[in-house]
Scaffold this active site. Structure first.
Site, mmCIF file in Angstrom:
data_model
loop_
_atom_site.group_PDB
_atom_site.id
_atom_site.type_symbol
_atom_site.label_atom_id
_atom_site.label_comp_id
_atom_site.label_asym_id
_atom_site.label_seq_id
_atom_site.Cartn_x
_atom_site.Cartn_y
_atom_site.Cartn_z
ATOM 1 N N ASN A 79 0.884 -1.168 0.000
ATOM 2 C CA ASN A 79 0.000 0.000 0.000
ATOM 3 C C ASN A 79 0.919 1.214 0.000
ATOM 4 O O ASN A 79 1.523 1.531 1.021
ATOM 5 C CB ASN A 79 -0.891 -0.019 1.248
ATOM 6 C CG ASN A 79 -1.701 1.270 1.395
ATOM 7 O OD1 ASN A 79 -1.753 2.082 0.469
ATOM 8 N ND2 ASN A 79 -2.329 1.451 2.544
ATOM 9 N N LYS A 115 0.197 4.279 -0.269
ATOM 10 C CA LYS A 115 -0.377 5.484 0.363
ATOM 11 C C LYS A 115 -0.112 6.700 -0.531
ATOM 12 O O LYS A 115 -0.178 6.569 -1.740
ATOM 13 C CB LYS A 115 0.175 5.637 1.786
ATOM 14 C CG LYS A 115 0.016 4.337 2.590
ATOM 15 C CD LYS A 115 0.282 4.485 4.047
ATOM 16 C CE LYS A 115 0.040 3.145 4.744
ATOM 17 N NZ LYS A 115 0.190 3.211 6.198
ATOM 18 N N HIS A 154 -9.256 1.546 4.762
ATOM 19 C CA HIS A 154 -7.995 1.690 5.487
ATOM 20 C C HIS A 154 -8.204 2.641 6.669
ATOM 21 O O HIS A 154 -8.962 3.599 6.569
ATOM 22 C CB HIS A 154 -6.898 2.216 4.560
ATOM 23 C CG HIS A 154 -5.548 2.117 5.183
ATOM 24 N ND1 HIS A 154 -5.082 3.047 6.076
ATOM 25 C CD2 HIS A 154 -4.588 1.164 5.074
ATOM 26 C CE1 HIS A 154 -3.874 2.667 6.488
ATOM 27 N NE2 HIS A 154 -3.552 1.537 5.893
ATOM 28 N N GLU A 213 -6.510 4.960 7.765
ATOM 29 C CA GLU A 213 -6.247 6.379 7.461
ATOM 30 C C GLU A 213 -7.457 7.012 6.781
ATOM 31 O O GLU A 213 -7.736 8.196 6.983
ATOM 32 C CB GLU A 213 -4.983 6.493 6.586
ATOM 33 C CG GLU A 213 -3.732 6.225 7.406
ATOM 34 C CD GLU A 213 -2.598 5.569 6.637
ATOM 35 O OE1 GLU A 213 -2.607 5.600 5.390
ATOM 36 O OE2 GLU A 213 -1.698 5.009 7.300
ATOM 37 N N GLU A 225 -5.357 -4.678 10.562
ATOM 38 C CA GLU A 225 -4.309 -3.685 10.762
ATOM 39 C C GLU A 225 -4.571 -2.921 12.058
ATOM 40 O O GLU A 225 -5.350 -1.957 12.067
ATOM 41 C CB GLU A 225 -4.293 -2.688 9.602
ATOM 42 C CG GLU A 225 -3.982 -3.300 8.256
ATOM 43 C CD GLU A 225 -3.365 -2.284 7.312
ATOM 44 O OE1 GLU A 225 -2.332 -2.613 6.728
ATOM 45 O OE2 GLU A 225 -3.887 -1.171 7.173
ATOM 46 N N GLY A 236 2.662 2.431 10.645
ATOM 47 C CA GLY A 236 3.617 3.517 10.440
ATOM 48 C C GLY A 236 4.334 3.944 11.714
ATOM 49 O O GLY A 236 5.007 4.972 11.747
ATOM 50 N N SER A 280 3.523 -2.086 10.186
ATOM 51 C CA SER A 280 4.978 -2.175 10.392
ATOM 52 C C SER A 280 5.538 -3.564 10.087
ATOM 53 O O SER A 280 6.520 -3.994 10.705
ATOM 54 C CB SER A 280 5.361 -1.736 11.815
ATOM 55 O OG SER A 280 4.964 -0.387 12.045
HETATM 56 P P1 13P Z 1 3.213 0.394 7.560
HETATM 57 O O1 13P Z 1 3.691 -0.925 7.004
HETATM 58 O O2 13P Z 1 3.962 1.575 7.028
HETATM 59 O O3 13P Z 1 3.116 0.363 9.051
HETATM 60 O O4 13P Z 1 1.717 0.573 7.010
HETATM 61 C C1 13P Z 1 0.837 -0.465 7.155
HETATM 62 C C2 13P Z 1 -0.394 -0.124 6.409
HETATM 63 O O5 13P Z 1 -1.119 0.758 6.792
HETATM 64 C C3 13P Z 1 -0.677 -0.881 5.185
HETATM 65 O O6 13P Z 1 -1.951 -0.590 4.730
#
Ligand code: 13P
Length: 255
Positions: free
Chosen positions: A13, A15, A98, A100, A170, A176, A216
């Protein structure tokens, strides 16, 4: 162990990262590193990068996905992207819900359900995200929350459509942050998702659904996470922006 019943899927992903030219360069770097993988390899990229990604991935085992989809077919929804638009570009996967999107853009469990139905009705594979915040975990609501989010997201999804569903667990506190869920926490969270699916569709069907862990996951911790019974793959943020790291995760999932 019923892992053999479901395909392992490693999805990046990206982002809000990478321009179209950077997309071409990164996928060209990744292609030889993930060739021959014994798992599905997917990159979900920003909308504007999709044409470059599809072009660069041609002839390889990398599938391209979008990071969201709108639930209406067309109309006055400034800034949104429809299923038909993504179809025409050749997108195969779509991330939905997601954290976010939920946190910063007002997505609710109901809109996640509508977007999931739109994606599945259009024939996409949907990667639907669920997961608790740190506060919810500390209050002891992790299982209830994960099951609630999963069940609402899958409301009115048919058993046939469920074949195109991947759920990504997640935990919000692990995204992140560099704080990964332990192997056992990931397995437990993914297990809650599977329980929710079992309650809706039956245990046999639930055993066939791919459930990813995300948060992560990286080249160092992927092996332990992916060895767990309920962890059938990963949704990878930061590490999917580095060809070498991403390919290590793909190789770990191919074992
Ligand atoms: P990270 O791997 O950067 O923690 O992000 C995970 C994520 O949100 C994947 O959708």
């Amino acid at each position: 162990m019923n892992k053999a019943k479901r395909p392992a899927v490693i999805a990046g992903n990206w982002k809000m990262n990478m321009t179209p030219s950077q997309t071409t360069a990164l996928i060209n770097e990744m292609k030889p590193l993930v060739a021959g993988a014994d798992c599905e390899v997917v990159l979900c990229v920003p909308y504007v990068d999709i044409p470059a990604a599809i072009e660069a991935a041609k002839g390889s085992n990398i599938k391209i996905g979008a990071e969201n989809i709108h639930y209406k077919a067309s109309g006055a929804y400034t800034g949104e992207i429809s299923a038909d638009m993504l179809k025409e570009l050749g997108v195969e996967y779509v991330i939905i819900g997601h954290s976010e999107r939920r946190q910063y853009f007002g997505e609710t469990d109901q809109t996640v359900n509508l977007r999931s139905l739109a994606a599945l009705n259009a024939g996409f594979k949907a990667i639907i995200c669920v997961g608790e915040t740190l506060e919810q975990r500390e209050l002891g609501y992790t299982e209830a929350l994960i099951k609630y989010q999963t069940k609402i997201a899958l409301t009115n999804v048919t058993e046939e459509q469920l074949k195109n569903v991947i759920i990504a667990y997640e935990p919000v506190w692990a995204i992140g942050t560099g704080v990964t869920a332990s192997d056992d926490q990931a397995d437990e969270g993914n297990g809650f998702v599977r329980k929710a699916i079992a309650e809706m569709f039956g245990a046999d069907v639930a055993e066939t659904v791919t459930i990813q862990y995300g948060g992560s996951m990286n080249a160092k911790n992927c092996e332990g996470l992916l060895s767990k019974e309920h962890v059938d793959g990963g949704l990878i943020g930061g590490a999917s922006l580095k060809a070498e790291d991403f390919s290590v995760i793909v190789k770990a999932a191919s074992k």
